[in-house]
Motif scaffolding. Structure first.
Motif, PDB file in Angstrom:
ATOM      1  N   VAL A  90      43.668  34.417  42.752  1.00 19.62           N
ATOM      2  CA  VAL A  90      43.240  35.586  41.988  1.00 19.62           C
ATOM      3  C   VAL A  90      41.714  35.541  41.889  1.00 19.62           C
ATOM      4  CG1 VAL A  90      45.344  35.717  40.614  1.00 19.62           C
ATOM      5  CG2 VAL A  90      43.409  34.400  39.769  1.00 19.62           C
ATOM      6  N   THR A  91      41.106  36.693  41.657  1.00 17.89           N
ATOM      7  CA  THR A  91      39.671  36.757  41.398  1.00 17.89           C
ATOM      8  C   THR A  91      39.442  37.551  40.120  1.00 17.89           C
ATOM      9  OG1 THR A  91      39.476  38.722  42.805  1.00 17.89           O
ATOM     10  CG2 THR A  91      38.975  36.596  43.808  1.00 17.89           C
TER      11      THR A  91
ATOM     12  N   TYR B 117      37.021  32.736  41.730  1.00 15.69           N
ATOM     13  CA  TYR B 117      38.368  32.695  42.302  1.00 15.69           C
ATOM     14  C   TYR B 117      39.120  31.523  41.685  1.00 15.69           C
ATOM     15  CZ  TYR B 117      37.555  28.593  45.261  1.00 15.69           C
ATOM     16  OH  TYR B 117      37.318  27.319  45.704  1.00 15.69           O
TER      17      TYR B 117
ATOM     18  N   LYS C  89      46.644  30.755  41.029  1.00 13.58           N
ATOM     19  CA  LYS C  89      47.388  31.499  40.016  1.00 13.58           C
ATOM     20  C   LYS C  89      47.917  30.625  38.891  1.00 13.58           C
ATOM     21  CE  LYS C  89      48.897  35.443  42.824  1.00 13.58           C
ATOM     22  NZ  LYS C  89      50.057  36.156  43.374  1.00 13.58           N
TER      23      LYS C  89
ATOM     24  N   GLU D 224      46.801  33.828  36.070  1.00 18.02           N
ATOM     25  CA  GLU D 224      47.687  34.651  36.905  1.00 18.02           C
ATOM     26  C   GLU D 224      47.518  36.143  36.632  1.00 18.02           C
ATOM     27  OE1 GLU D 224      52.459  35.020  38.002  1.00 18.02           O
ATOM     28  OE2 GLU D 224      51.755  33.589  36.475  1.00 18.02           O
ATOM     29  N   TYR D 225      47.258  36.487  35.357  1.00 19.71           N
ATOM     30  CA  TYR D 225      47.139  37.901  34.995  1.00 19.71           C
ATOM     31  C   TYR D 225      45.676  38.334  34.789  1.00 19.71           C
ATOM     32  CZ  TYR D 225      52.078  37.065  34.210  1.00 19.71           C
ATOM     33  OH  TYR D 225      53.393  36.713  34.378  1.00 19.71           O
TER      34      TYR D 225
ATOM     35  N   ASP E  86      43.654  38.806  37.394  1.00 21.34           N
ATOM     36  CA  ASP E  86      43.190  39.342  38.665  1.00 21.34           C
ATOM     37  C   ASP E  86      42.465  40.684  38.483  1.00 21.34           C
ATOM     38  OD1 ASP E  86      42.875  39.087  41.428  1.00 21.34           O
ATOM     39  OD2 ASP E  86      44.554  40.432  41.812  1.00 21.34           O
ATOM     40  N   GLN E  87      41.213  40.734  38.995  1.00 24.94           N
ATOM     41  CA  GLN E  87      40.362  41.929  38.988  1.00 24.94           C
ATOM     42  C   GLN E  87      39.936  42.363  37.577  1.00 24.94           C
ATOM     43  OE1 GLN E  87      39.094  43.149  41.942  1.00 24.94           O
ATOM     44  NE2 GLN E  87      40.150  41.311  42.643  1.00 24.94           N
TER      45      GLN E  87
END
Length: 638
Positions: A149-150, A180, A183, A224-225, A227-228
């Motif tokens: 994820v990032t 980065y 997850k 994990e949650y 991302d972006q």
């Protein structure tokens, strides 16, 4: 114990594709010689191209998705020439795309996360000596988009923590950084590996505030949650992260004694400034008097204790939250009771006098295996005159006659360097039983049963098979290993089993904390070496080379396995470290010994084993009554 790092070095031999050596040190850090596992995966990697803008020049670079950005850039002579002129500066790489445009990524940012034809802006900034934006990379094959994820973080924090970046020039040149992470990682682990953030954010009670929704996320949360998402780091309170459970759960009714608390502060935090109050001065006077009257056995300050303490502080909160969820602990009182109970269990595991005496007695049966007089590994008296060790300890031998190619000796009682009390017992030249490899899809064996020529000197040593009961491999709890690590004197190491459900978590945690040293392994090589089997259990031990073949005892001093190997690498100062270690359980070993004894006509082995009632139904009465071979295997070949 076998050293997988040597195997990796052997893999990078003339059989592999030779790579051209790079000139500058940064390039060496960026790119390791590929192992055979990497070469096998080349067909699965995808070709990749992106552009970079440096000094108004737009250049293209071709790479594959397994690389890092720096590795790809180092393929460009234009970039290399400019970088050589800026060796003392840090690289800033900004992405034009993503949820937050112009965010700066690290040099180890995975190429698989860079979009096709994306144009990266490259510039160099002063390195103020506090930290470099560059860092050695983790193993390449870890970089798979589905596992990553990032997320984005502002380079300036909230009111109470404005300065976040170790390199102040980075904050002046970019507004956001792109991080980065894997997850399953927590945010703290990801930010620590990133390396650009100051240490204060791990010591203070910090959190992430999402820029769009103002939602606050604790840094102990998994990413994990994330991302972006776009965050700003804030300070929730002025208090530093707690050092211990007592600080988290303390009630007015739970107080530490003044002298004990003062001792902790004196020995664990020697540089901490005292509060200048009359009460504190009184405590200091009491401590001074106590210190002056202390015996020579009083606790000493542990070297590098501050660094260790900082690491423990950073990990504590996340571990606490995980524990609460796993054990369904509702409040502070429940958690404190749980910890006290677990602490009692762990302390009692191998500290009860009865158990210590029993382990000392059992340790008499542990021996050092020597080949032509040189230490090779560890073994232990399994029953009667037969000792058990790992197959890889004895090495190659004639597979048809089972005759050893070298002279082996079992050294019992090697507990002091002068070895005056040691007993040297020669080993017969033929292997009694042996297996090294898979026996089916679920099990793996690595053992050798050797026969001693004379057991008169060790007649008092108990056969450890008497401490075995048929049971599946343990998946949790304490264990104790007894062996000869480092080819030295006999030692013990109590440790705890890592449950199979926590193996990946433990491995990623160790790798992220030791990223500067684990740079020659690839995910594929780890996957092949980390193939776990039903008869295998894992733990973290300090036993490395020389300890292969050591017996492993559970909390009740029962024999549960044979210490066999570990996923090793060269750590700081080239010392051998290991991500984790493992043993193989006893039952499949015993089943194989019985099967081989039946096949080779070793009725003497079967008769001896029949005396043990805990082996399993695999040994039947008619097996024991079988007609013994006219001569035993040793005499047959003499």
């Amino acid at each position: 114990m076998a050293d997988p790092s040597k195997e990796v070095e052997e893999d990078r031999s003339s059989k592999d594709v030779k790579q051209e050596r790079m000139d500058d040190s940064s390039e060496k850090e960026a790119k390791a010689v590929p192992s055979k596992y990497e070469l096998q995966q080349n067909t699965q990697r995808k070709s990749h191209i992106f552009h970079f803008l440096i000094k108004n020049d737009k250049c293209a670079v071709t790479c594959d998705t397994s690389m890092t950005v720096l590795e790809a850039l180092m393929r460009s002579n234009i970039f290399k020439d400019i970088k050589k002129k800026n060796t003392k500066k840090d690289i800033v790489i900004q992405r034009p795309k993503g949820a937050v445009p112009r965010a700066a990524v690290k040099t180890d940012f995975p190429c698989c996360l860079i979009e096709k034809d994306e144009i990266l802006k490259i510039q160099f900034i002063n390195n103020d000596g506090d930290a470099s934006t560059e860092q050695k990379t983790i193993v390449h094959d870890f970089y798979k988009p589905e596992t990553l994820v990032t997320f984005y973080i502002r380079t300036t924090g909230g009111d109470k923590i404005k300065l976040l970046m170790k390199n102040k020039d980075l904050r002046l040149n970019v507004d956001d950084v792109c991080v980065y992470a894997f997850k399953e990682e927590d945010c703290i682990t990801a930010l620590k590996r990133d390396g650009r953030f100051i240490d204060d954010i791990f010591k203070k009670d910090c959190a992430l505030r999402e820029m769009d929704s103002e939602t606050i996320y604790e840094m102990s949360n998994t990413v994990e949650y994330f991302d972006q998402k776009h965050f700003q780091i804030i300070v929730r309170s002025d208090n530093n992260q707690p050092d211990s459970l007592e600080e988290v759960f303390s009630d007015d009714s739970i107080e530490m004694e003044e002298a004990s608390a003062a001792d902790v502060k004196e020995n664990v935090q020697p540089n901490q400034h005292s509060i200048n109050t009359e009460q504190e001065e009184t405590k200091q006077k009491k401590n001074t008097m106590k210190s002056n009257n202390a015996s020579t056995n009083s606790p000493k300050i542990i070297p590098d204790s501050e660094e260790i303490l900082a690491i423990l502080r950073a990990q504590f909160k996340d571990l606490l939250e995980t524990l609460k969820q796993r054990e369904n602990l509702k409040n502070k009182s429940d958690t404190l009771k749980f910890f006290r109970a677990e602490y009692d269990k762990s302390v009692q595991s191998f500290s009860e006098v009865k158990k210590v005496k029993q382990l000392m007695r059992l340790s008499d049966s542990v021996c050092q295996i020597r080949v032509e007089g040189s230490p090779r590994g560890t073994g232990f008296l399994l029953f009667d005159r037969f000792i058990l060790t790992n197959a890889h300890v004895i090495g190659e031998f004639d597979p048809f006659t089972r005759k050893l190619s070298k002279t082996f000796t079992a050294v019992f009682g090697y507990e002091d360097l002068d070895a005056k009390e040691a007993k040297y017992v020669p080993v017969k030249e033929h292997v009694a039983a042996y297996y090294h490899g898979k026996i089916n899809m679920d099990r793996y064996l690595d053992f050798a049963l050797l026969e001693l020529k004379d057991v008169d000197e060790i007649a008092d040593c108990p056969g450890l098979l008497s401490r075995y009961t048929h049971a599946p491999p343990p998946n949790r709890g304490g264990i104790c290993i007894v062996g000869h690590p480092g080819e030295g004197v006999k030692k013990m190491d109590p440790c705890f089993i890592i449950g199979k459900e926590h193996l990946q978590e433990a491995a990623h945690k160790h790798i992220s904390e030791n990223v500067n040293f684990i740079h020659v392994m690839t995910q594929q090589s780890l996957a092949e070496k980390w193939e776990t089997h039903d008869n295998q259990f894992m733990y973290n031990s300090c036993f490395f080379h020389g300890s292969s073949g050591s017996p492993v005892f559970d909390e009740n001093c029962y024999l549960v396995g044979v210490h066999t190997g570990g996923y090793a690498y060269k750590g700081e100062n080239c010392k051998t470290r290991s991500i984790m270690e493992y043993s193989y359980s006893m039952q499949p070993v015993l089943e194989s010994i019985i099967a081989q004894a039946k096949k080779s006509g070793r009725a003497d082995i079967l008769k001896l084993l029949s005396e043990y009632k805990t082996l399993n139904p695999s040994l039947k009465d008619d097996d024991v009554d079988m007609e013994e071979a006219p001569q035993n295997q040793e005499d047959e070949h003499e």
